[in-house]
Design a protein around this motif. Structure first.
Motif, PDB file in Angstrom:
ATOM      1  N   UNK A 191       0.870  -1.162   0.000  1.00  0.00           N
ATOM      2  CA  UNK A 191       0.000   0.000   0.000  1.00  0.00           C
ATOM      3  C   UNK A 191       0.916   1.223   0.000  1.00  0.00           C
ATOM      4  N   UNK A 192       0.783   2.087  -1.019  1.00  0.00           N
ATOM      5  CA  UNK A 192       1.675   3.251  -1.134  1.00  0.00           C
ATOM      6  C   UNK A 192       0.871   4.529  -0.980  1.00  0.00           C
ATOM      7  N   UNK A 193       1.383   5.438  -0.147  1.00  0.00           N
ATOM      8  CA  UNK A 193       0.730   6.732   0.093  1.00  0.00           C
ATOM      9  C   UNK A 193       1.638   7.846  -0.421  1.00  0.00           C
ATOM     10  N   UNK A 194       1.118   8.629  -1.371  1.00  0.00           N
ATOM     11  CA  UNK A 194       1.856   9.761  -1.933  1.00  0.00           C
ATOM     12  C   UNK A 194       1.278  11.066  -1.397  1.00  0.00           C
ATOM     13  N   UNK A 195       2.161  12.023  -1.093  1.00  0.00           N
ATOM     14  CA  UNK A 195       1.702  13.315  -0.572  1.00  0.00           C
ATOM     15  C   UNK A 195       2.045  14.467  -1.502  1.00  0.00           C
ATOM     16  N   UNK A 196       2.549  14.145  -2.694  1.00  0.00           N
ATOM     17  CA  UNK A 196       2.893  15.199  -3.651  1.00  0.00           C
ATOM     18  C   UNK A 196       4.125  14.809  -4.438  1.00  0.00           C
ATOM     19  N   UNK A 197       4.376  15.558  -5.513  1.00  0.00           N
ATOM     20  CA  UNK A 197       5.455  15.217  -6.448  1.00  0.00           C
ATOM     21  C   UNK A 197       6.826  15.262  -5.793  1.00  0.00           C
ATOM     22  N   UNK A 198       7.050  16.224  -4.908  1.00  0.00           N
ATOM     23  CA  UNK A 198       8.365  16.358  -4.275  1.00  0.00           C
ATOM     24  C   UNK A 198       8.316  16.108  -2.770  1.00  0.00           C
ATOM     25  N   UNK A 199       7.315  15.375  -2.336  1.00  0.00           N
ATOM     26  CA  UNK A 199       7.202  15.031  -0.911  1.00  0.00           C
ATOM     27  C   UNK A 199       7.498  13.548  -0.720  1.00  0.00           C
ATOM     28  N   UNK A 200       8.005  13.149   0.451  1.00  0.00           N
ATOM     29  CA  UNK A 200       8.282  11.723   0.680  1.00  0.00           C
ATOM     30  C   UNK A 200       7.022  10.872   0.532  1.00  0.00           C
ATOM     31  N   UNK A 201       7.180   9.661   0.035  1.00  0.00           N
ATOM     32  CA  UNK A 201       6.028   8.754  -0.028  1.00  0.00           C
ATOM     33  C   UNK A 201       6.310   7.524   0.834  1.00  0.00           C
ATOM     34  N   UNK A 202       5.232   6.902   1.302  1.00  0.00           N
ATOM     35  CA  UNK A 202       5.314   5.792   2.246  1.00  0.00           C
ATOM     36  C   UNK A 202       4.892   4.482   1.581  1.00  0.00           C
ATOM     37  N   UNK A 203       5.618   3.436   1.875  1.00  0.00           N
ATOM     38  CA  UNK A 203       5.249   2.093   1.437  1.00  0.00           C
ATOM     39  C   UNK A 203       4.974   1.266   2.688  1.00  0.00           C
ATOM     40  N   UNK A 204       3.780   0.699   2.746  1.00  0.00           N
ATOM     41  CA  UNK A 204       3.376  -0.104   3.903  1.00  0.00           C
ATOM     42  C   UNK A 204       2.742  -1.401   3.421  1.00  0.00           C
ATOM     43  N   UNK A 205       2.422  -2.271   4.363  1.00  0.00           N
ATOM     44  CA  UNK A 205       1.566  -3.412   4.065  1.00  0.00           C
ATOM     45  C   UNK A 205       0.190  -3.114   4.639  1.00  0.00           C
ATOM     46  N   UNK A 206      -0.832  -3.704   4.061  1.00  0.00           N
ATOM     47  CA  UNK A 206      -2.209  -3.427   4.492  1.00  0.00           C
ATOM     48  C   UNK A 206      -2.392  -3.783   5.963  1.00  0.00           C
ATOM     49  N   UNK A 207      -3.026  -2.884   6.698  1.00  0.00           N
ATOM     50  CA  UNK A 207      -3.360  -3.099   8.112  1.00  0.00           C
ATOM     51  C   UNK A 207      -2.148  -3.369   9.000  1.00  0.00           C
ATOM     52  N   UNK A 208      -0.989  -2.860   8.604  1.00  0.00           N
ATOM     53  CA  UNK A 208       0.222  -3.059   9.406  1.00  0.00           C
ATOM     54  C   UNK A 208       0.855  -1.704   9.703  1.00  0.00           C
ATOM     55  N   UNK A 209       0.800  -1.299  10.965  1.00  0.00           N
ATOM     56  CA  UNK A 209       1.382  -0.013  11.353  1.00  0.00           C
ATOM     57  C   UNK A 209       2.804  -0.185  11.882  1.00  0.00           C
ATOM     58  N   UNK A 210       3.287  -1.425  11.974  1.00  0.00           N
ATOM     59  CA  UNK A 210       4.588  -1.687  12.583  1.00  0.00           C
ATOM     60  C   UNK A 210       5.737  -1.675  11.572  1.00  0.00           C
ATOM     61  N   UNK A 211       5.414  -1.690  10.272  1.00  0.00           N
ATOM     62  CA  UNK A 211       6.443  -1.676   9.232  1.00  0.00           C
ATOM     63  C   UNK A 211       6.202  -0.497   8.303  1.00  0.00           C
ATOM     64  N   UNK A 212       7.265   0.245   8.018  1.00  0.00           N
ATOM     65  CA  UNK A 212       7.117   1.426   7.167  1.00  0.00           C
ATOM     66  C   UNK A 212       8.405   1.658   6.390  1.00  0.00           C
ATOM     67  N   UNK A 213       8.260   1.979   5.110  1.00  0.00           N
ATOM     68  CA  UNK A 213       9.388   2.383   4.276  1.00  0.00           C
ATOM     69  C   UNK A 213       9.058   3.753   3.686  1.00  0.00           C
ATOM     70  N   UNK A 214       9.979   4.694   3.848  1.00  0.00           N
ATOM     71  CA  UNK A 214       9.781   6.062   3.334  1.00  0.00           C
ATOM     72  C   UNK A 214      10.873   6.355   2.316  1.00  0.00           C
TER      73      UNK A 214
END
Length: 381
Positions: A351-374
């Motif tokens: 699951x990837x969350x984008x906040x804008x063209x030049x802002x960091x984006x997050x890669x997660x797994x569904x329903x998992x708040x314990x793992x995060x890649x930015x």
């Protein structure tokens, strides 16, 4: 000193402690492995300025006789040669004997080696650690947490603190954070505390190199690893291994401000599909600027992964998302960083969350708040 030991246990112990032996040391005795033999068992030690590893081979294990001691004693043998010798010995048993001049005979079957050793008294002592606060975590989970974070440490010595992983303990949770200022990996897990003090807090930075070596030694099982963190050292204890590492000095940057709270574009996609598409796109981007690939939303379920090199050519790969919502997006990023992150997450769907063209984006797994890649994007448009 004279004893006979089962070869498989000796080889494993030697391979473990050799991970702490440096061939580039200016102290000759530190190119060796210290061997101490008592009636209870055999202790092997390797050390450099950063890591010390001690491995114990008991005389008897699970009613199996592993070590037979005729004469107790100690010696330091050159790690490189001793390691190669024991690995290639022909028999299942190894007989080792040293005299008062530290000349050591190594016999196995019809083979006999002779190695010149050092006086074990000259070998540096292991760090003395006061075990005020200890906690435990299973070996397989610890290996997993290391694998999900350590790849993101910096390889540049310009900011030495970023070559380590920040370990923070608060409210019975261990949080591991690594960043090289272009990407960030975070993993949380519950730990077992010896102390009932819920106010116990600690924040240390463990060298990435040390954690990589620790991960190679740990078994993939649910046996508990006992961990002690002090001001300058960390100690990891398993059934037969003591692993010491120095800590990095300095303050780790506050990374909480890097993690965005808002989200403008979200997509859910099959991990393998995305990983393979980025891998293909990077074929043409490797020789170009910073191995950059582009992601562009096309409609409500499709994104294009592409790269372009004026000298080589262009590639466009179309991916169907499981879910895509929010604003249209066109963004560029390092193919290597995203592929590293996808491999570390080890989930069939991300699951990837984008906040804008030049802002960091997050890669997660569904329903998992314990793992995060930015990951920070790259400016190309």
């Amino acid at each position: 000193m004279k004893f006979t030991v089962q070869k498989e246990y000796l080889v494993k112990a030697v391979q473990d402690v050799m991970k702490a032996v440096s061939s580039r040391t200016t102290i000759p005795i530190l190119t060796g492995i210290k061997i101490v033999v008592t009636q209870e068992g055999m202790i092997l030690t390797g050390s450099d300025s950063d890591i010390s590893i001690e491995s114990f081979i008991p005389s008897t294990l699970d009613d199996q006789h592993i070590l037979e001691v005729q004469q107790t004693g100690s010696i330091v043998l050159n790690a490189k040669y001793f390691g190669e010798i024991v690995k290639k010995l022909p028999s299942d048993f190894v007989e080792i004997e040293s005299d008062q001049n530290f000349v050591t005979k190594i016999k196995s079957g019809k083979t006999e080696f002779s190695l010149n050793g050092f006086d074990a008294e000259e070998f540096p002592l292991l760090p003395q650690i006061e075990e005020h606060e200890t906690f435990r975590i299973s070996a397989d989970l610890l290996k997993f947490m290391i694998r999900q974070t350590v790849f993101a440490v910096s390889t540049s010595e310009t900011r030495p603190i970023l070559t380590g992983v920040n370990w923070k303990i608060e409210n019975g949770d261990l949080t591991c954070i690594a960043t090289d200022s272009h990407r960030l990996a975070l993993r949380e897990a519950k730990i077992e505390m010896d102390s009932m003090d819920n106010n116990f807090k600690v924040s240390v930075v463990i060298p990435g190199k040390s954690l990589n070596e620790l991960s190679k030694i740990l078994d993939d099982n649910d046996e508990k690893v006992e961990i002690v963190l002090t001001e300058h050292q960390a100690l990891f204890k398993t059934k037969h291994i003591l692993f010491f590492t120095r800590l990095l000095e300095g303050n780790y940057p506050d990374t909480t401000k890097l993690i965005p709270n808002e989200c403008k574009t979200e997509l859910t996609v099959d991990t393998k599909t995305l990983l393979q598409a980025i891998d293909r796109a990077s074929l043409l981007a490797r020789d170009g600027r910073n191995n950059v690939v582009h992601l562009e939303t096309v409609d409500q379920s499709i994104v294009n992964i592409s790269s372009y090199s004026p000298e080589i050519g262009k590639v466009v790969d179309e991916i169907i998302c499981k879910e895509l919502k929010g604003e249209e997006l066109k963004i560029s990023f390092s193919a290597k960083y995203v592929m590293d992150a996808l491999k570390a997450i080890e989930s069939p769907e991300i699951y990837i969350q984008f906040t804008g063209v030049m802002r960091p984006f997050l890669i997660r797994t569904a329903n998992d708040t314990k793992t995060l890649q930015l990951i920070l994007p790259v400016r190309t448009y």
